[in-house]
Design an enzyme around this catalytic site. Structure first.
Site, mmCIF file in Angstrom:
data_model
loop_
_atom_site.group_PDB
_atom_site.id
_atom_site.type_symbol
_atom_site.label_atom_id
_atom_site.label_comp_id
_atom_site.label_asym_id
_atom_site.label_seq_id
_atom_site.Cartn_x
_atom_site.Cartn_y
_atom_site.Cartn_z
ATOM 1 C CD GLU A 16 -3.178 -0.846 2.118
ATOM 2 O OE1 GLU A 16 -4.159 -1.602 2.024
ATOM 3 O OE2 GLU A 16 -3.033 -0.031 3.058
ATOM 4 C CG ASP A 71 -3.641 9.067 7.669
ATOM 5 O OD1 ASP A 71 -3.513 7.848 7.885
ATOM 6 O OD2 ASP A 71 -3.907 9.549 6.563
ATOM 7 C CE1 TYR A 98 -7.194 -1.166 6.997
ATOM 8 C CE2 TYR A 98 -5.976 -0.399 5.096
ATOM 9 C CZ TYR A 98 -6.114 -0.510 6.456
ATOM 10 O OH TYR A 98 -5.156 0.048 7.285
#
Lengths: 266, 399
Positions: A49, A60, A175
């Site tokens: 990734e 994030d 995911y």
């Protein structure tokens, strides 16, 4: 068959779990990203990734935020990331590469151009954190035309109806975000993952990777028993941050090897 | 009404939407359902009306700035006095509505982003009023610019978290609040400050702010026997503006003018005026809007003298109103806003917020070009007490 499907098929035959490391393109420097990618593969990564840096990485935590800031300071851009993948493909034609990031740099390039460029340089999948299925019609159309897998996130908060919806659209793998929070957060809850996976499996026939909060070999091993692959991001980016340009490839390789060994333990 | 936006998926034509990470999608969906349910609930409406009247102090008056108008020698300037609300700005209209909704949804913790600090103060205020935990994210640079508001929030019992990432202003505060929300999604209600973000926020914040325009629509005929020729408001994210504009969208004789922050001038590139500068469409903070960005889709740091307007995007409904041609968007530079600030202080004895000074500056600019029988209604969205340090510094004065 796509590189992602081939990779997961092979792992299944070998009864092994996928190791999916994440690095931010352009961190620690533009020159070191391709060597790092090869280093990750040599250390045992199955899928890469590659983070496309964005000025406002809302999903994030601080570690990947700082990596994005460093990469942008070095002049990294989506165009540049695509060139890096082309460079990587000169030596490695089999390891799947998934671009992960936020939608705006792609919107700025245009989905049509982006999808075509992905196919040209050898990108296999695209994960756009802030584009849920509801807003992915245009993206999906262009990615599908060029056989690029749209990778979707599922979360602890995702209900069954949405799982079904994602199951219809997703290609490659899905995911699963193992916790409510941003990347790099701690305190992964194994039993919560264990409870959620059967609900996902009911609808998702693709391999399921689990990420967010996997920081060491022991956790990676435990999580891998519940799914088809583990994604390790912040821990690797942290290793990049703490290394020098001279030893970063070796240090990251060593870390990924430890994770590989852990995943291969029965 | 033939103007019906957003559609059921939260889109204002191509703008708006729910561009959020998966973890938060169920939360915005729950919010949408709950809001749609309570929006029409008589008990909810009655409680909100009560709080707005007795706690916020509504309706806010409209004031004829006669001395200023006479000085300009043209159109008459009227001010919608949102600065007289409790906490000193329009932000409390929406913070109150959202807090009442949070209570009904059983959320005991509220978070907010803030730029100038007015939304942070409004959120801290309603949190204190209802006994909820409150965390406010604020850019480190804005904390410097708006020290008095930081102290106010702390007095009200809120925790103020400085945000050190990126440009250390409003957009970074937004990023950090979203990170908090994704981590504490089950316990926490995000009281969003402007009419932007993922659906239903642009619609919900607009609806709560519409009290401004709805009152004005009744007050203007009472005062002058008709509606104004134009309504003018400053636009950062654009919540005070949409609150004034929305009730006038289908009143074609009323011109609608949004005023963005021109900073050092559009040509300088140092501004916060995506609509005036014809910025490209992009995606940030949950919605698709006109967005100040570079050719690679990275968000560029903006500049404005006013922290509340210092934001690279703008609410999706303003993007639509621009495209439809129903509203006109212009920019006012830092120095023009300061002149308007001074003018209102001297001629009317009202110290306006630097944000509102932008709207006023445009009124001052166009009034002399119009006949004395014309009427401009300017939204005085907030008072300027918070800006004392900024203005003093610009004048070379140490307080």
């Amino acid at each position: 068959m796509s590189r992602i499907d081939t990779a997961f098929d092979k792992l299944k035959q070998q009864q092994r779990k996928a190791l999916i490391p994440f690095i931010t393109a352009g961190d620690p420097s533009l020159q070191l990203t391709v060597p790092l990618m090869h280093g990750l593969v040599a250390a045992g990564a199955d899928v890469l990734e590659l983070g496309v840096p964005f000025s406002d990485p809302m999903a994030d935590g601080p570690t990947i935020q700082r990596a994005s800031e460093r990469a942008l300071k070095h002049g990294m851009s989506l165009r540049g990331v695509l060139v890096m993948v082309a460079e990587f493909r000169k030596q490695d034609t089999t390891t799947p590469v998934v671009l992960m990031g936020y939608g705006n740099p792609i919107e700025a390039m245009g989905w049509e151009v982006f999808a075509r460029r992905c196919a040209e340089v050898g990108v296999d999948g695209v994960l756009t954190v802030d584009f849920p299925p509801e807003e992915s019609h245009e993206a999906f159309e262009h990615l599908q035309r060029h056989n690029i897998a749209p990778i979707f996130l599922l979360a602890p908060t995702t209900n069954e109806a949405r799982i079904e919806q994602v199951a219809k659209l997703a290609r490659g793998y899905v995911y699963y975000v193992s916790l409510k929070g941003v990347t790099g957060a701690g305190n992964i809850d194994l039993s919560a993952i264990e409870n959620k996976i059967p609900q996902l499996r009911k609808h998702i026939k693709l391999p399921i990777g689990v990420g967010f909060g996997i920081r060491d070999a022991v956790t990676a091993n435990a999580v891998s028993k519940l799914c088809d692959g583990v994604v390790v991001g912040s821990r690797i980016v942290q290793e990049v941050e703490n290394s020098t340009e001279q030893n970063v490839v070796a240090n990251v390789g060593k870390l990924v090897k430890e994770l590989r060994v852990a995943l291969d333990q029965k | 009404m033939s103007y019906k936006y957003p559609d059921s998926t939260g889109h204002f034509e191509q703008f708006g939407g729910i561009y959020m990470a998966e973890t938060l999608i169920p939360a915005v969906e729950e919010l949408r359902q709950q809001y749609l349910h309570f929006r029409d609930d008589p008990e909810f409406k009655a409680e909100l009306a009560y709080e707005l009247k007795h706690y916020v102090g509504r309706p806010s008056p409209i004031y004829h700035a006669k001395r200023l108008s006479d000085e300009l020698g043209g159109a008459q300037i009227y001010l919608k006095r949102e600065d007289l609300n409790h906490t000193g700005a329009h932000k409390i209209n929406s913070a109150m509505g959202q807090a009442l909704l949070a209570r009904r949804m059983g959320k005991k913790r509220v978070i907010a982003e803030t730029g100038a600090g007015m939304h942070g103060v409004a959120t801290a205020t309603v949190a204190a009023r209802f006994g909820m935990e409150c965390v406010v994210y604020m850019g480190a640079e804005d904390i410097q610019r708006q020290a008095a508001n930081v102290f106010r929030m702390k007095l009200l019992g809120a925790t103020v978290v400085p945000v050190e990432s990126g440009s250390k202003t409003l957009k970074d505060a937004c990023n950090e609040a979203i990170r908090d929300w994704v981590t504490n999604v089950e316990s926490t209600f995000y009281i969003f400050g402007t009419a932007a973000g993922p659906h239903p926020y642009p619609m919900m914040v607009r609806d709560f702010q519409c009290v401004i325009g709805n009152e004005a629509k009744v007050q203007m005929p009472e005062m002058i026997g008709r509606q104004p020729d134009a309504v003018i408001a400053c636009v950062g994210g654009g919540s005070n503006a949409i609150g004034l504009f929305y009730p006038y969208i289908e009143v074609p004789e009323v011109q609608i003018i949004g005023v963005e922050a021109g900073g050092h001038g559009i040509a300088s590139g140092r501004h916060a005026a995506p609509l005036t500068a014809n910025a490209k469409v992009g995606v940030l903070h949950g919605n698709k809007v006109y967005l100040i960005q570079d050719e690679n889709g990275q968000i560029i740091e903006t500049h404005s003298i006013s922290a509340g307007l210092d934001y690279p995007g703008v609410g999706p409904e303003h993007c639509l109103l621009k495209d439809m041609g129903r509203a006109q968007y212009v920019a006012i530079n830092d120095d023009e806003a300061l002149e308007a600030f001074d003018a209102l202080c001297r001629f009317e004895g009202i110290i306006p917020a630097l944000e509102s000074s932008h709207a006023l500056a445009h009124g001052i600019k166009i009034a002399p070009t119009m006949g004395k029988d014309k009427v401009l209604l300017v939204n005085l969205s907030g008072r300027g007490d918070k800006d004392m340090n900024t203005v003093a510094k610009l004048k070379g004065i140490t307080l």
